[in-house]
Design a protein around this motif. Structure first.
Motif, PDB file in Angstrom:
ATOM      1  N   THR A 202       0.844  -1.180   0.000  1.00  0.00           N
ATOM      2  CA  THR A 202       0.000   0.000   0.000  1.00  0.00           C
ATOM      3  C   THR A 202       0.881   1.232   0.000  1.00  0.00           C
ATOM      4  O   THR A 202       1.717   1.403   0.891  1.00  0.00           O
ATOM      5  CB  THR A 202      -0.907   0.026   1.247  1.00  0.00           C
ATOM      6  N   THR A 203       0.730   2.065  -0.996  1.00  0.00           N
ATOM      7  CA  THR A 203       1.533   3.273  -1.091  1.00  0.00           C
ATOM      8  C   THR A 203       0.775   4.428  -0.467  1.00  0.00           C
ATOM      9  O   THR A 203      -0.315   4.779  -0.894  1.00  0.00           O
ATOM     10  CB  THR A 203       1.854   3.599  -2.562  1.00  0.00           C
ATOM     11  N   THR A 204       1.383   5.020   0.583  1.00  0.00           N
ATOM     12  CA  THR A 204       0.749   6.155   1.246  1.00  0.00           C
ATOM     13  C   THR A 204       1.605   7.408   1.140  1.00  0.00           C
ATOM     14  O   THR A 204       1.336   8.395   1.799  1.00  0.00           O
ATOM     15  CB  THR A 204       0.505   5.832   2.732  1.00  0.00           C
ATOM     16  N   ALA A 205       2.660   7.340   0.336  1.00  0.00           N
ATOM     17  CA  ALA A 205       3.569   8.471   0.218  1.00  0.00           C
ATOM     18  C   ALA A 205       2.811   9.713  -0.229  1.00  0.00           C
ATOM     19  O   ALA A 205       1.937   9.660  -1.083  1.00  0.00           O
ATOM     20  CB  ALA A 205       4.692   8.154  -0.763  1.00  0.00           C
ATOM     21  N   THR A 206       3.174  10.854   0.366  1.00  0.00           N
ATOM     22  CA  THR A 206       2.495  12.109   0.058  1.00  0.00           C
ATOM     23  C   THR A 206       3.135  12.848  -1.100  1.00  0.00           C
ATOM     24  O   THR A 206       2.616  13.857  -1.546  1.00  0.00           O
ATOM     25  CB  THR A 206       2.487  13.019   1.293  1.00  0.00           C
ATOM     26  N   ARG A 207       4.261  12.383  -1.594  1.00  0.00           N
ATOM     27  CA  ARG A 207       4.961  13.018  -2.709  1.00  0.00           C
ATOM     28  C   ARG A 207       5.219  11.980  -3.795  1.00  0.00           C
ATOM     29  O   ARG A 207       5.401  10.812  -3.505  1.00  0.00           O
ATOM     30  CB  ARG A 207       6.315  13.576  -2.257  1.00  0.00           C
ATOM     31  N   PRO A 208       5.287  12.406  -5.042  1.00  0.00           N
ATOM     32  CA  PRO A 208       5.758  11.470  -6.080  1.00  0.00           C
ATOM     33  C   PRO A 208       7.200  11.088  -5.781  1.00  0.00           C
ATOM     34  O   PRO A 208       7.973  11.882  -5.238  1.00  0.00           O
ATOM     35  CB  PRO A 208       5.640  12.288  -7.369  1.00  0.00           C
ATOM     36  N   ARG A 209       7.566   9.865  -6.131  1.00  0.00           N
ATOM     37  CA  ARG A 209       8.907   9.378  -5.811  1.00  0.00           C
ATOM     38  C   ARG A 209       9.626   8.947  -7.084  1.00  0.00           C
ATOM     39  O   ARG A 209       8.998   8.640  -8.109  1.00  0.00           O
ATOM     40  CB  ARG A 209       8.829   8.193  -4.850  1.00  0.00           C
ATOM     41  N   PRO A 210      10.940   8.882  -7.026  1.00  0.00           N
ATOM     42  CA  PRO A 210      11.683   8.328  -8.167  1.00  0.00           C
ATOM     43  C   PRO A 210      11.285   6.874  -8.386  1.00  0.00           C
ATOM     44  O   PRO A 210      10.992   6.149  -7.420  1.00  0.00           O
ATOM     45  CB  PRO A 210      13.147   8.432  -7.724  1.00  0.00           C
ATOM     46  N   PRO A 211      11.267   6.411  -9.629  1.00  0.00           N
ATOM     47  CA  PRO A 211      10.897   5.017  -9.887  1.00  0.00           C
ATOM     48  C   PRO A 211      11.983   4.055  -9.429  1.00  0.00           C
ATOM     49  O   PRO A 211      13.157   4.422  -9.348  1.00  0.00           O
ATOM     50  CB  PRO A 211      10.733   4.976 -11.413  1.00  0.00           C
ATOM     51  N   PHE A 212      11.563   2.832  -9.140  1.00  0.00           N
ATOM     52  CA  PHE A 212      12.535   1.783  -8.855  1.00  0.00           C
ATOM     53  C   PHE A 212      13.159   1.303 -10.164  1.00  0.00           C
ATOM     54  O   PHE A 212      12.512   1.301 -11.219  1.00  0.00           O
ATOM     55  CB  PHE A 212      11.860   0.601  -8.162  1.00  0.00           C
ATOM     56  N   ASP A 213      14.401   0.897 -10.090  1.00  0.00           N
ATOM     57  CA  ASP A 213      15.038   0.222 -11.204  1.00  0.00           C
ATOM     58  C   ASP A 213      14.189  -0.995 -11.593  1.00  0.00           C
ATOM     59  O   ASP A 213      13.692  -1.705 -10.712  1.00  0.00           O
ATOM     60  CB  ASP A 213      16.438  -0.226 -10.769  1.00  0.00           C
ATOM     61  N   PRO A 214      13.963  -1.249 -12.878  1.00  0.00           N
ATOM     62  CA  PRO A 214      13.077  -2.356 -13.279  1.00  0.00           C
ATOM     63  C   PRO A 214      13.477  -3.715 -12.699  1.00  0.00           C
ATOM     64  O   PRO A 214      12.612  -4.473 -12.253  1.00  0.00           O
ATOM     65  CB  PRO A 214      13.176  -2.349 -14.805  1.00  0.00           C
ATOM     66  N   GLU A 215      14.775  -4.027 -12.680  1.00  0.00           N
ATOM     67  CA  GLU A 215      15.203  -5.299 -12.094  1.00  0.00           C
ATOM     68  C   GLU A 215      14.904  -5.338 -10.604  1.00  0.00           C
ATOM     69  O   GLU A 215      14.489  -6.377 -10.068  1.00  0.00           O
ATOM     70  CB  GLU A 215      16.691  -5.523 -12.326  1.00  0.00           C
ATOM     71  N   LEU A 216      15.112  -4.218  -9.937  1.00  0.00           N
ATOM     72  CA  LEU A 216      14.870  -4.172  -8.503  1.00  0.00           C
ATOM     73  C   LEU A 216      13.375  -4.228  -8.191  1.00  0.00           C
ATOM     74  O   LEU A 216      12.951  -4.850  -7.210  1.00  0.00           O
ATOM     75  CB  LEU A 216      15.475  -2.905  -7.907  1.00  0.00           C
ATOM     76  N   GLU A 217      12.574  -3.588  -9.029  1.00  0.00           N
ATOM     77  CA  GLU A 217      11.126  -3.628  -8.808  1.00  0.00           C
ATOM     78  C   GLU A 217      10.599  -5.052  -8.918  1.00  0.00           C
ATOM     79  O   GLU A 217       9.712  -5.463  -8.153  1.00  0.00           O
ATOM     80  CB  GLU A 217      10.413  -2.710  -9.789  1.00  0.00           C
TER      81      GLU A 217
END
Length: 325
Positions: free
Chosen positions: A4-19
């Motif tokens: 569940t994402t509750t972050a209040t700010r947009p964040r940098p994307p995860f690296d595709p392999e790491l995601e």
């Protein structure tokens, strides 16, 4: 387990392999560690796997009981290759685990090649964990271990000018705090400080802590759990030592060269970047790497990923340059 994402700010994307790796990680551990989960979290961090690797490589381990904070007994383990002679570089290691979990074996495998190939000695300390042992126990235990190492360099076979301190996450924060103590207590002398995604700021005020909330690994809620365990009601107040939270230090002069790394998508990003910047502002040496798309601890949790391999290579290249190996 769903994320569940509750972050209040947009964040940098995860690296595709790491995601992709995060999908598997989420099946094994929660997004947010709460105080009630500490006992279960501790049960999953035994060092048997590392000890098995030590045995498989044929390395030698000996445990030494020393005086920690307040004179209480703590243990340090010395790891070296069998039949070792002469002197070589030394690594004093402080393990990660958010100040609340882990043991002295967590993180030491990164140095096994140095032990085998460069005659290095690793000393790793079993500092006591919060909340049972709040600040200043962890950092003072670490300093006690470093002081013991410095007092026994000849017996350990460590070159006096080639001793570094190293740690990841909470261990990175403890390494930074211990380096500050060593500066302010006039020793032991350190050739460098290896701060891997260090946990150094209790105040929860950065952009990155808002971005990594309910997502990734070691999110904002987990970080608050760790800091609250360590500091209790003092967290976020003026009553916090620079040795517990090194980001609070106003004077970063006189420190050994630092290597600082982190991911672009982790809670600690902004505090780590700021720490490197303030070392430079004080006229010191710091090498900073922010790995694009990295979540906290990505190199350990997804070692196969290209960004993980690059981060480990850069880190160990710095160690080799600092130690002259």
């Amino acid at each position: 387990m769903t994320t569940t994402t509750t972050a209040t700010r947009p964040r940098p994307p995860f690296d595709p392999e790491l995601e992709a790796a995060l999908t598997l990680i989420r099946e094994q551990m929660p997004v947010t560690f709460t105080p009630e989960l500490i006992p279960a979290m501790r049960s999953g961090f035994a060092g048997e796997a590392v000890l098995a690797e030590i045995a498989e490589r044929g390395l030698v381990v000996r445990d030494v009981t020393i005086a920690g904070h307040a004179g209480d007994d703590i243990v340090v383990s010395v790891i070296e290759r069998p039949g070792r002679t002469g002197t070589g570089p030394g690594i004093f290691h402080t393990h990660g685990g958010g100040m609340i979990i882990g043991d002295r074996w967590l993180g030491v495998p990164m140095f096994f090649d140095l032990i085998e190939q460069q005659n290095a000695v690793v000393v790793t300390v079993e500092y006591r964990l919060a909340p049972e042992f709040p600040d200043p126990y962890p950092v003072e235990d670490c300093y006690a271990g470093l002081a013991w190492t410095g007092a026994n360099l000849e017996e350990l076979g460590i070159d006096a000018d080639r001793l570094i301190i190293a740690g990841g996450s909470a261990g990175g924060g403890l390494a930074a705090g211990t380096a500050l103590l060593a500066r302010d207590r006039s020793g032991p002398a350190l050739a460098g400080q290896l701060l891997i995604c260090p946990m150094i700021d209790d105040r929860d005020l950065t952009v990155s802590t808002e971005q990594i909330d309910g997502v990734g690994v070691w999110d904002r809620g987990s970080n608050l759990t760790g800091w609250n365990a360590l500091l209790g009601d003092r967290r976020g107040t003026d009553d916090v030592s620079i040795y517990a939270a090194p980001a609070r230090a106003t004077d970063l002069s006189g420190l050994p060269p630092a290597y600082i790394d982190c991911g672009s998508a982790e809670v600690f990003r902004d505090e780590d970047v700021a720490y490197a910047s303030r070392i430079w502002a004080a006229g010191g040496e710091a090498e900073l790497h922010v790995w694009n798309g990295g979540f906290h601890g990505f190199d350990m949790m997804a070692p196969h990923a290209a960004v993980s391999r690059a981060s480990v290579a850069a880190r160990m290249n710095w160690v080799a340059r600092i130690l002259g190996v």
